[in-house]
Structure formats: C-alpha cells, structure tokens
Design a protein around this motif. Structure first.
Motif, PDB file in Angstrom:
ATOM      1  N   VAL A 475       1.067   2.342   1.146  1.00  0.00           N
ATOM      2  CA  VAL A 475       1.616   1.215   1.567  1.00  0.00           C
ATOM      3  C   VAL A 475       2.101   1.317   3.069  1.00  0.00           C
ATOM      4  O   VAL A 475       2.302   2.432   3.488  1.00  0.00           O
ATOM      5  CB  VAL A 475       3.030   1.014   0.980  1.00  0.00           C
ATOM      6  CG1 VAL A 475       3.959   0.056   1.241  1.00  0.00           C
ATOM      7  CG2 VAL A 475       2.776   0.833  -0.656  1.00  0.00           C
ATOM      8  N   ARG A 476       1.744   0.203   3.775  1.00  0.00           N
ATOM      9  CA  ARG A 476       2.267   0.521   5.309  1.00  0.00           C
ATOM     10  C   ARG A 476       3.585  -0.459   5.571  1.00  0.00           C
ATOM     11  O   ARG A 476       3.602  -1.607   4.954  1.00  0.00           O
ATOM     12  CB  ARG A 476       1.082  -0.102   5.999  1.00  0.00           C
ATOM     13  CG  ARG A 476       1.404  -0.242   7.605  1.00  0.00           C
ATOM     14  CD  ARG A 476       0.184  -0.876   8.474  1.00  0.00           C
ATOM     15  NE  ARG A 476       0.337  -0.904   9.730  1.00  0.00           N
ATOM     16  CZ  ARG A 476      -0.287  -1.524  10.851  1.00  0.00           C
ATOM     17  NH1 ARG A 476      -1.262  -2.135  10.322  1.00  0.00           N
ATOM     18  NH2 ARG A 476       0.021  -1.422  11.991  1.00  0.00           N
ATOM     19  N   THR A 477       4.609   0.456   6.161  1.00  0.00           N
ATOM     20  CA  THR A 477       5.502  -0.400   6.583  1.00  0.00           C
ATOM     21  C   THR A 477       5.441  -1.267   7.790  1.00  0.00           C
ATOM     22  O   THR A 477       4.522  -1.339   8.379  1.00  0.00           O
ATOM     23  CB  THR A 477       6.842   0.493   6.718  1.00  0.00           C
ATOM     24  OG1 THR A 477       6.551   1.339   7.899  1.00  0.00           O
ATOM     25  CG2 THR A 477       6.966   1.609   5.766  1.00  0.00           C
ATOM     26  N   ALA A 478       6.557  -1.893   8.106  1.00  0.00           N
ATOM     27  CA  ALA A 478       6.636  -3.019   9.180  1.00  0.00           C
ATOM     28  C   ALA A 478       6.466  -2.036  10.436  1.00  0.00           C
ATOM     29  O   ALA A 478       6.165  -2.644  11.423  1.00  0.00           O
ATOM     30  CB  ALA A 478       7.936  -3.822   9.121  1.00  0.00           C
ATOM     31  N   GLU A 479       7.105  -0.950  10.495  1.00  0.00           N
ATOM     32  CA  GLU A 479       7.026   0.046  11.936  1.00  0.00           C
ATOM     33  C   GLU A 479       5.562   0.571  11.867  1.00  0.00           C
ATOM     34  O   GLU A 479       5.438   1.386  12.845  1.00  0.00           O
ATOM     35  CB  GLU A 479       8.176   0.931  11.521  1.00  0.00           C
ATOM     36  CG  GLU A 479       9.399   0.291  11.635  1.00  0.00           C
ATOM     37  CD  GLU A 479       9.915   0.133  10.255  1.00  0.00           C
ATOM     38  OE1 GLU A 479       9.251   0.358   9.183  1.00  0.00           O
ATOM     39  OE2 GLU A 479      11.142  -0.388  10.181  1.00  0.00           O
ATOM     40  N   ARG A 481       4.279   2.661   9.688  1.00  0.00           N
ATOM     41  CA  ARG A 481       4.130   4.099   8.998  1.00  0.00           C
ATOM     42  C   ARG A 481       3.340   3.800   7.614  1.00  0.00           C
ATOM     43  O   ARG A 481       3.675   2.995   7.008  1.00  0.00           O
ATOM     44  CB  ARG A 481       5.555   4.619   8.825  1.00  0.00           C
ATOM     45  CG  ARG A 481       6.092   4.769  10.115  1.00  0.00           C
ATOM     46  CD  ARG A 481       7.771   5.128  10.041  1.00  0.00           C
ATOM     47  NE  ARG A 481       7.818   6.628   9.121  1.00  0.00           N
ATOM     48  CZ  ARG A 481       8.798   6.969   8.714  1.00  0.00           C
ATOM     49  NH1 ARG A 481      10.016   6.260   8.752  1.00  0.00           N
ATOM     50  NH2 ARG A 481       9.027   8.145   7.942  1.00  0.00           N
ATOM     51  N   ASP A 554      15.850   9.225  -0.018  1.00  0.00           N
ATOM     52  CA  ASP A 554      14.689   9.091   1.099  1.00  0.00           C
ATOM     53  C   ASP A 554      15.385   9.234   2.420  1.00  0.00           C
ATOM     54  O   ASP A 554      15.490   8.275   3.075  1.00  0.00           O
ATOM     55  CB  ASP A 554      14.066   7.852   0.752  1.00  0.00           C
ATOM     56  CG  ASP A 554      12.644   7.846   1.664  1.00  0.00           C
ATOM     57  OD1 ASP A 554      12.394   6.849   2.085  1.00  0.00           O
ATOM     58  OD2 ASP A 554      12.334   8.936   2.183  1.00  0.00           O
TER      59      ASP A 554
END
Length: 600
Positions: A475-479, A481, A554
């Motif tokens: 999964v790719r985050t909005a930042e 990562r 987390d």
C-alpha cells in the motif's frame, strides 16, 4: 332389571386416576435388577457413575497411549491361545510333522510344538504372527507415547510417579520381548540366549554364578526354556498388568492433561465425557488397532522359524540380529572399544561387554525416570501443571529429548555395521569408527541445532503476534511511503502463541550467612543456579499486552504504554487463563462449541 357390561380393567380407572407406567422390558429389567443387587452389596454405582461422567480432552496424540493398551490386550488374548499348544521343554524329539524339509531332524519339544502351532493347528500361524506383531506395536507405541509426554512436559507435578511407571513399563516390555522370542528354541533365539549367557558372565565377580543359576548349569542345559516360559507368561505379564492398572488409575486421579486452548485452564478439563462419547470411540479404535495388526500379520511374515531350523551353534552367521528394540544395546556392544577389557592379578574385567550389554539399559531408563525430578529441582517449580507445553516453548528440554533420540539412533544403526559393510562394500572398521565419532559429536550438535530452531520459532511467533501475518499486498500512502499490509491474528490463534510462561534463571544468593559462616548446601545452590542458567539463559519472552498495544498504535508507543501503566499484567492471556481478572477476561477466548467442561 337391566345390566351393563364393563370393559375389562375399566373398573379400576376413574377420572382422576394416573395412568400406570409401562412395564420395563424384560432384558432391561433383569439388567437393572442385577445392577441393583451388586450395588446393594458393593456400593459400586456411585463410583461408576462418577467415572462415566469423567471428561477427557480430545486430541489425536492422546491415542498413542491407547494403542499401547490395546496392543497389550491383543498380546494377552493371543498369548493365551498359544499356551494351549506350546510345550516349554528342552527335551529332544524327532520331528515328523507337516513341514517336510525338517522331517527326521532332532529338535527340542519347544521348537517342535512351535512348528506344530505354525503348520498343524488351525489358525495357529496367524495367531503366532499377531502375537509377535502386537509385541512390536506395544513396544513402539509405549516409546512414542513417552516422546509425547516428554516433549509436552506432561511428566511434571503431579504426574512424576506415572512417568516413572511408564519408564519401567518400557524397560519391562523389551525384556518381555526378548524372553518371548527366545522360547521357540530355533537357531536365532538360541543364538540370542547364548549371547545373553555371555553378557551375564561379564558381570564382575558374580557373573559366572548368575549364568550358572539362570541356566541351571552349563549352557544350554534343559532348565532355561521352562524358566523363560514362567517368566514370560506369568511373572513379567503380572507386573506389566499391575503397573498398567496403576498407570490408568493415576490418570483418573490426576485428570487428563490438555493442550492450551479456548477455556482451558489448570483448573478444568475441556472435552467429552467417557460415556457415551469416549466409550464408543475407544471401542471403535480398539477394533481398528486389532484389525490393522491382524492385516499386517496376514500379509507380512515375521520370525519364520522353519527357515532357521533348531538351535545349533555351528551354522550361526554374523548376520543374526535380535528384534529391533534390542538394537541399541547390540549397537553399543559393537561400538565399545576393546581396550576396556581389563586384566589384572590374573583376573579379567570385561567392561567392554558388561557396560553396553548389562549396565546400559538400566542406566538409560534410570536417567529417563529421574528427569522430572531433576527439572523440578532446577526450575524450583512446585506447582501442579495440567496444561501442556508446546515443545518450542521449552527449547532446552526439547533439545535434550532430540539429543537422546540421536544417541539412540546412532546405537541402533551401529547394530547393522556388518550388513552396511556387506551391502555397500565398505570397511567394517571404518564404519565402526565413524559411528564412534558420531556418538560423541552428533548428540551435542543435535541439542544445539534443536534449541536454536525452537528459539527461532519462538521469535517467529512473537513477530506474528506483534505484526500479524504477511499478506503480500503493498500500500502506498499519500506521502509516498510504501507499506506491506499485515493481517492481524485472531484471538484464538494469538492465545496459543502468548499463553506460555516466561521462565528466568534462578538468582544465586550469598554463600555465607550474616556472621560470615558458609551456609550449608551452598555448593548445591551454585550447581542449581548454573543448571537454571543453562535452561533459561537463552529465551524469548512472550508478547505482553503493553508490547501488543504499542505495536498496534504504530508509532505511538509511549502513549500506549502510558495508557495501560499501573494496570495488572495480561497474566490470564499469557498463562492459559489461570489468573481470572476483569481486564483479562475481555481478551480470553470462549470455550469450544459442543464440548463439556469438568472442574478439577
């Protein structure tokens, strides 16, 4: 005057009369009457009712002990059949039976009667083979059952006595097996008896006297077969049945151990009652064991004595070997170096025979029987244990068990060094020396490797609890990562991975008292502390609630730790629900559906 006719039996029935109960059927009424008669005189109804309501856990590994029990029943039944025709006598006769190749040959009555059972008694051969195969199954099932008990820690308090009984049963089983296959007086069994006489003579000082007494004179004599027969059919079976009965009674008294799981604690048993569930399962399993034993006996020949002929020392070859359960002792005899035979003052001390052939068996079984007491002393654990360990959660104990198995296996394969040399075209001296080196190197190496594997599996369990199971999805985050998605474990699966206790080495106290005087037993305490360090220095502690909460937050570990600071530890989750606290019950899984619980 008018009259009316009243139906038969109607005069005794009025509007408010209760309908009489239907009469109980004849057989049930008789059985109830007999049961009542016995109960009036023995008071047996209450204990039988309590026994039939006894709850037993359900797991396939518990059937290993049942196989041993059913094999013993088969042995007793088939052995009784064989006693009707077997003649335990060393008196010589001329054979004129059905087996043509042996006609006219002089042999003992024991060998002749065994041939008659095999060829002339209807069903005799299949019963002989059932008896022999059941004996092998009895011995191997006891050994595998002991492996299960050892690796899961089922020998701990209060079951130490039962473990000792099991080790004695295992040792008696191999002695009984040796006595059994020595009775037919064929070439192979006679060779074994000749070897046994040599073993007895190797006993320092008393050896020759013991051998003379056992054989009733010089070998072979005519007393050994009747004496072996008495030992085989009366003495040792009586001891085995008595010990087996004591073993089962202690299982009933202590309740059955169970694997950690939903609703299972040290105070209860989760499973099914003896009646009707386990009675039906046990009956069916008995016939399965009997059927498989009979099938093997019908298809696979074992101990074909007619091929060997009667005992005669001249045709004995190097290929003659005992049944497999005596293989480890035979292998030890072959690996023992010759320089251990000592000569001094005109006397010979045959330690090269005495140690592997006589001393090895009681020493090994004695060490096995003493292990529960050693572990309890090292750990200082005086509590009762009814929940079993996962082998990986006791890495030192598991390593010791595997080390013992490797030691046994090397001795077992060394018993075939001559056959290995013949089949592979190798030097028997090189093979023997290789086994000697392996006997010293392989067991410690197996201990180390097994312990490291157990610790690695514990670390894997810890990682699964903290981070969940890898899914392979990125999964790719909005930042920008990237993270791999982990699937959290269910509470039932997590329970299994965190329920065990975290043992720590014992702390060594001062060796002197307040006055500077050395305390009694200080040396033993130092030894105990060293052994405790050996057991528990390398360990992987189970996940605590604080660590789990921190992992799930987390990055907010500090807040998670502070939010549960001051609350009781997750003891119930870590130790199988033994500590019943309000904050623990919320995590504890429920009992399995369809099972019953019995409070200890």
């Amino acid at each position: 005057m008018s009259t009316t006719t009243t139906p038969k039996g109607a005069a005794s029935l009025r509007a408010n009369d209760a309908k009489p109960a239907e009469a109980v059927a004849g057989p049930l009424k008789v059985a109830g009457g007999v049961g009542g008669w016995f109960d009036d005189r023995t008071g047996i109804a209450k204990p039988v009712r309590h026994l039939l309501k006894k709850v037993f856990p359900d797991h396939w590994s518990f059937m290993l002990g049942e196989i041993a029990m059913y094999s013993l029943v088969i042995l007793l039944l088939s052995g009784t059949f064989l006693t009707f025709w077997f003649v335990p006598s060393a008196g010589h006769v001329i054979y004129n039976g059905s087996h043509v190749p042996l006609k006219g040959i002089s042999m003992s009555e024991a060998y002749k009667s065994t041939l008659d059972i095999s060829f002339d008694v209807r069903g005799g051969l299949i019963i002989r083979q059932i008896h022999h195969w059941a004996a092998l199954l009895f011995i191997v099932s006891i050994m595998v059952h002991m492996f299960r008990v050892f690796f899961t820690g089922a020998f701990r308090k209060p079951r130490e006595i039962n473990w000792v009984i099991g080790t004695i049963l295992s040792m008696l089983a191999i002695v009984e097996g040796f006595a059994g296959y020595s009775l037919p007086d064929d070439l192979l069994s006679g060779t074994g008896l000749r070897a046994a006489e040599g073993f007895m003579q190797s006993i320092p000082v008393l050896g020759s006297y013991i051998a003379y007494f056992v054989f009733g004179g010089a070998f072979p004599g005519e007393a050994i077969i009747p004496r072996l027969y008495t030992v085989h059919v009366l003495l040792i079976p009586a001891i085995i049945v008595g010990l087996f009965t004591a073993h089962i009674v202690l299982v009933m008294v202590h309740k059955h151990t169970q694997y950690p799981g939903p609703g299972r604690t040290n105070e209860n048993v989760v499973g099914y009652p003896l009646m009707p569930v386990y009675i039906a399962k046990a009956g069916g399993f008995f016939f399965i064991v009997f059927g498989v034993t009979a099938l093997i006996s019908a298809l696979v020949t074992i101990n074909p004595i007619w091929m060997y002929g009667p005992y005669d020392p001249s045709p004995v070859t190097a290929g003659s070997q005992p049944d497999w359960y005596m293989g480890f002792a035979d292998g030890a005899l072959r690996l023992m170096p010759g320089w251990t035979e000592l000569h001094f003052w005109g006397f010979t001390l045959g330690l090269n025979v005495f140690i592997p052939a006589i001393l090895l068996i009681p020493v090994l079984y004695g060490l096995a029987g003493a292990y529960p007491f050693l572990e309890a002393w090292v750990t200082g654990d005086k509590r009762e244990h009814h929940l079993l360990d996962r082998p990986r959660n006791a890495p030192t104990r598991t390593g010791i068990g595997v080390m013992a198995l490797v030691f046994y296996g090397i001795l077992f394969f060394a018993a075939g060094n001559d056959l290995i040399a013949i089949k592979l075209g190798l030097s028997i001296n090189d093979i023997t020396n290789t086994f000697r080196v392996l006997l010293l190197v392989a067991p410690p190496l197996a201990f180390w490797v097994t312990k490291r594997i157990c610790l690695s599996l514990q670390r894997r369990d810890r990682d699964l609890v903290l981070h969940g199971r890898e899914t392979g999805r990125i999964v790719r985050t909005a930042e920008g990562r990237f993270f791999e998605v982990h699937e959290p474990l269910g509470e039932l699966e997590r329970w299994t991975l965190v329920q065990h206790e975290a043992h720590r080495p014992l702390e060594l106290g001062s060796s002197v008292d307040a006055n500077g005087v050395r305390r009694p037993g200080a040396a033993m305490e130092r030894m105990r502390a060293k052994l405790s360090k050996f057991y528990f220095e390398d360990r992987v502690d189970p996940v605590t609630p604080a660590e789990l909460a921190a992992a799930h937050h987390d990055g907010h570990e500090e807040e998670a730790l502070h939010s549960i600071e001051g609350r009781p530890q997750w003891v119930g989750q870590l130790h199988g629900g033994a500590d019943e606290r309000d904050d623990v019950d919320a995590y504890a899984p429920h009992e399995e559906e369809g099972s019953e619980t019995s409070t200890r």
